[in-house]
Design an enzyme around this catalytic site. Structure first.
Site, PDB file in Angstrom:
ATOM      1  N   HIS A  34       6.053  29.254  30.614  1.00  0.00           N
ATOM      2  CA  HIS A  34       7.166  30.209  30.903  1.00  0.00           C
ATOM      3  C   HIS A  34       6.994  31.007  32.290  1.00  0.00           C
ATOM      4  CE1 HIS A  34       5.137  33.429  29.056  1.00  0.00           C
ATOM      5  NE2 HIS A  34       5.012  32.685  27.782  1.00  0.00           N
ATOM      6  N   HIS A  37       3.840  32.775  32.402  1.00  0.00           N
ATOM      7  CA  HIS A  37       2.414  31.919  32.884  1.00  0.00           C
ATOM      8  C   HIS A  37       2.449  31.872  34.282  1.00  0.00           C
ATOM      9  CE1 HIS A  37       2.898  30.521  28.684  1.00  0.00           C
ATOM     10  NE2 HIS A  37       1.928  30.984  28.516  1.00  0.00           N
ATOM     11  N   GLY A 147      -2.399  38.104  31.232  1.00  0.00           N
ATOM     12  CA  GLY A 147      -1.182  38.926  30.951  1.00  0.00           C
ATOM     13  C   GLY A 147      -1.323  40.335  30.354  1.00  0.00           C
ATOM     14  N   ARG A 187       6.255  31.702  21.867  1.00  0.00           N
ATOM     15  CA  ARG A 187       6.760  31.744  20.351  1.00  0.00           C
ATOM     16  C   ARG A 187       8.210  32.173  20.318  1.00  0.00           C
ATOM     17  NH1 ARG A 187       1.073  33.225  19.359  1.00  0.00           N
ATOM     18  NH2 ARG A 187       0.027  31.718  17.653  1.00  0.00           N
TER      19      ARG A 187
HETATM   20  P1  AMP Z   1      -0.571  32.035  25.824  1.00  0.00           P
HETATM   21  O1  AMP Z   1      -0.291  30.608  26.377  1.00  0.00           O
HETATM   22  O2  AMP Z   1       0.434  32.727  25.025  1.00  0.00           O
HETATM   23  O3  AMP Z   1      -2.101  32.076  25.514  1.00  0.00           O
HETATM   24  O4  AMP Z   1      -0.657  32.993  27.351  1.00  0.00           O
HETATM   25  C1  AMP Z   1      -1.497  32.714  28.391  1.00  0.00           C
HETATM   26  C2  AMP Z   1      -1.570  34.039  29.043  1.00  0.00           C
HETATM   27  O5  AMP Z   1      -0.323  34.163  29.753  1.00  0.00           O
HETATM   28  C3  AMP Z   1      -2.131  35.270  28.632  1.00  0.00           C
HETATM   29  O6  AMP Z   1      -2.866  35.870  29.446  1.00  0.00           O
HETATM   30  C4  AMP Z   1      -0.834  35.947  28.246  1.00  0.00           C
HETATM   31  O7  AMP Z   1      -1.015  37.513  28.326  1.00  0.00           O
HETATM   32  C5  AMP Z   1       0.055  35.628  29.428  1.00  0.00           C
HETATM   33  N1  AMP Z   1       1.593  36.092  29.137  1.00  0.00           N
HETATM   34  C6  AMP Z   1       2.034  35.405  27.970  1.00  0.00           C
HETATM   35  N2  AMP Z   1       3.538  35.910  28.227  1.00  0.00           N
HETATM   36  C7  AMP Z   1       3.562  36.655  29.334  1.00  0.00           C
HETATM   37  C8  AMP Z   1       4.523  37.274  29.918  1.00  0.00           C
HETATM   38  N3  AMP Z   1       5.857  37.572  29.356  1.00  0.00           N
HETATM   39  N4  AMP Z   1       4.279  38.044  31.140  1.00  0.00           N
HETATM   40  C9  AMP Z   1       3.188  38.005  31.502  1.00  0.00           C
HETATM   41  N5  AMP Z   1       2.002  37.342  31.185  1.00  0.00           N
HETATM   42  C10 AMP Z   1       2.126  36.600  30.041  1.00  0.00           C
END
Ligand code: AMP
Length: 285
Positions: A34, A37, A147, A187
């Site tokens: 999204h 990322h 993030g 999620r």
């Molecule tokens: P994930 O795919 O959920 O493991 O997230 C991958 C990376 O994207 C992690 O460093 C998260 O903190 C970051 N991330 C997820 N959601 C957001 C968001 N809404 N804003 C900024 N970074 C995000």
């Protein structure tokens, strides 16, 4: 854009880049991309010569009753989005490649991993630190971008890198939100329409608390109470609401310059997390 599926090939690629004087930025993800990322990928692109995104749904960070098997996956969509954001390589290993049997080693950052989300997800951060260590050893980046959405994760990873003398700079980027304020998350796709509507009460509560802080409210418990009343009014169930020191994650009774308000709450069955910094905005003279 290259797609690399083995650790060996990834290391060979990265070593060749580094020998050629290039810097490598890594953005670790579990996919189902999204705008959150994408913001990390853009930052990585601006800061280094070669941008690697890892895409790996890491079983080790899911609890036995959590959503590993139903976690959303869509490689074709993700690779299209990653390419448009300037990604040079997707590192896309499978579980067997990352955890060949027998697998016996883990990385655990004590204390920090047991607080906040660690209370309801006791093994989660051990899974995160172990996989990030492995991703760093496969991709060999000089810089990795995460993030602030997962604020505790960011604090834990900074501690790991420092404790283990890892030559990787950790960058934290601000949270990207939906128009109604809900922090973007893969999620969020689990939310029913009704829960999706209620979920925005988390960011509203956080905003109300930060506004009260700007007006002079410094008491941690009172700031917590503002978020609590907003999420309760919307029918969400609190896991935790805490005002914490940004470095130690310990509760801050009185807010200083380095505090953050952090929340985990359930909208229906979906556990959502969010946070906001409590920093005084300096007025222009
Ligand atoms: P994930 O795919 O959920 O493991 O997230 C991958 C990376 O994207 C992690 O460093 C998260 O903190 C970051 N991330 C997820 N959601 C957001 C968001 N809404 N804003 C900024 N970074 C995000």
């Amino acid at each position: 854009m290259k797609i690399i599926k083995t650790v060996h090939e990834m290391q060979e690629f990265s070593l060749a880049q580094r020998t050629g004087g290039k810097t490598i930025s890594l953005v670790p993800t579990m996919g189902y991309l999204h705008e959150g990322h994408i913001s990390l990928l853009r930052e990585g692109k601006n800061r280094g010569d070669v941008l690697v995104m890892s895409l790996f749904v890491n079983p080790m960070q899911f609890g036995p009753k959590e959503d590993f098997s139903k976690y959303p996956r869509d490689f074709d969509r993700d690779s299209g989005l990653a390419k448009s954001a300037g990604t040079d390589v997707i590192f896309y290993p499978d579980v067997q490649e990352m955890y060949p049997e027998p697998f016996k080693t883990s990385v655990y950052v004590a204390e920090l991993s047991g607080m906040l989300c660690g209370k309801t997800r006791p093994e989660h951060f051990k899974g995160v630190t172990t996989v990030v260590m492995k991703l760093f050893n496969a991709v060999l980046p000089q810089r990795a971008i995460f993030g602030e959405k997962d604020f505790q994760q960011l604090v834990i990873l900074r501690q790991m890198v420092k404790d283990l003398n890892m030559p990787v700079e950790i960058l934290g980027m601000p949270i990207i939100r939906e128009p109604d304020g809900l922090a973007m998350s893969s999620r969020n796709t689990y939310l029913t329409m009704d829960d999706r509507r209620r979920a925005s009460s988390i960011s509203k509560g956080l905003l109300n608390a930060t506004e009260a802080f700007q007006k002079g409210l410094k008491d941690g418990k009172a700031l917590q109470g503002i978020v609590r009343s907003d999420i309760q009014a919307a029918g969400l169930k609190e896991d935790y609401i805490e005002v914490v020191n940004e470095k130690t994650l310990k509760p801050a009774d009185v807010v200083s310059d380095t505090a953050r308000i952090v929340v985990a709450a359930y909208a229906g069955n979906v556990r959502l997390i969010d946070n906001m910094p409590l920093k005084k905005i300096k007025k222009k003279k």
